[in-house]
Design a protein around this motif. Sequence first.
Motif: not given
Length: 406
Positions: A263-271
């Motif tokens: 979820e952190t990766a999705a919100e920061t738009e990173a892998t």
Amino acid sequence: MTQSPASPLPSPEERRRLREAASLTQAQVAARVGVSRETVRAWENGRTTPRGQRREAYAHLLASLAEETAEETAEETAEKSAQQSAQESTEETEAQNATGGRDMTVGQGARERADTAVRTAVPAADPTEVEAPPPEARAERPLSPAQAFDALYAFCAPALVRQTYLLTGRRELARESVERAFELAWQRWPEVACDPDPAGWVRATAYDFALSPWHRFRPRYRHPEPPPSNASDRALLNVLLELTPPQRRALLLYDGVGLDLPETAAETEATTPATANRLLNARAAVAARLPDLSDPTELHYRLVELASTERLRAAKPAVVRDGSERRARFWTRAAIAFTVALIGTTALTLRTAPTQYEPPVPPGETVLGVPPRVAPGPLSEKEQKLRAKLRAQMQHGPERLAPQPE
């Protein structure tokens, strides 16, 4: 030492079906298991899988929900079968009465047997023992868009202002970022209201606005604000501000807010690997400056404590909605004025432009055989004498001719 096998879990679709069949929300399931609502949503979407004690608790909860659903299904099946048998007995009796093949006593006995079967399968409820439905089961009036927005603002804004303060270290910028995010959410409320996670949508928008590099050119944000009074809080805030914006955001979302790594990766738009590296580097930088915060649990408590010490208050929901509407009206009028000016300029250009092509006048060329005109130079001696003679003769004018007789 052998490890006990993990408890089996149903598929993600079956997990969501069991929760909805039991009329439970994701927040209620999260409270029973001891995790956040975003974690339960990730489990039901199939993005993550619980492990350890959380897996055991979640599997036990799903098993109990499955048993309750099976019992309710069995009761409904028994009730339907009893009603169907009663209906078939009634139809059979009516057919016998219509054909006259049997006497009325047989039809009456069949009807009595059907009534007895229905009473046995579905016992009559005592009016004194019937309980009132819970408040959640009662039909509530749907909220208006303004009421739903105010509820979301009251739930997210206070905590979101404190989180944004940890990102920027500026109190006024944190409040402005949250207000701008909610203003944009009100302008796009149909989209935000249908989003599976409206709070995450607003949080991502507020973080993007707070971490914008253009704030450094604004006069009001050129000078730093006064740091916290406590020395430990001041040291932690300085360490956070020394991190890069991506590392700071990943650390705050994972260790501060409590999101999972996907979820952190999705919100920061990173892998996910990139987010994990940012998180590890941020933790290493904090632990190098503050060894007491090497434990992630202690770091979480300190981040929450640092955000809670500042008296940060957000504006009222009505003020944010009015500001969003004023901003939308301003930009709408500006767009209309620009369009009108563009149309006027185009009309003026069409009015004054020539209707036919006029070729330009070519530059002059030298004609062959004609000497070019030279600039006047000094007079020669002969020319000077001629000039003197002409001036002397033409001083009093020419002689007048008069006719004379012959």
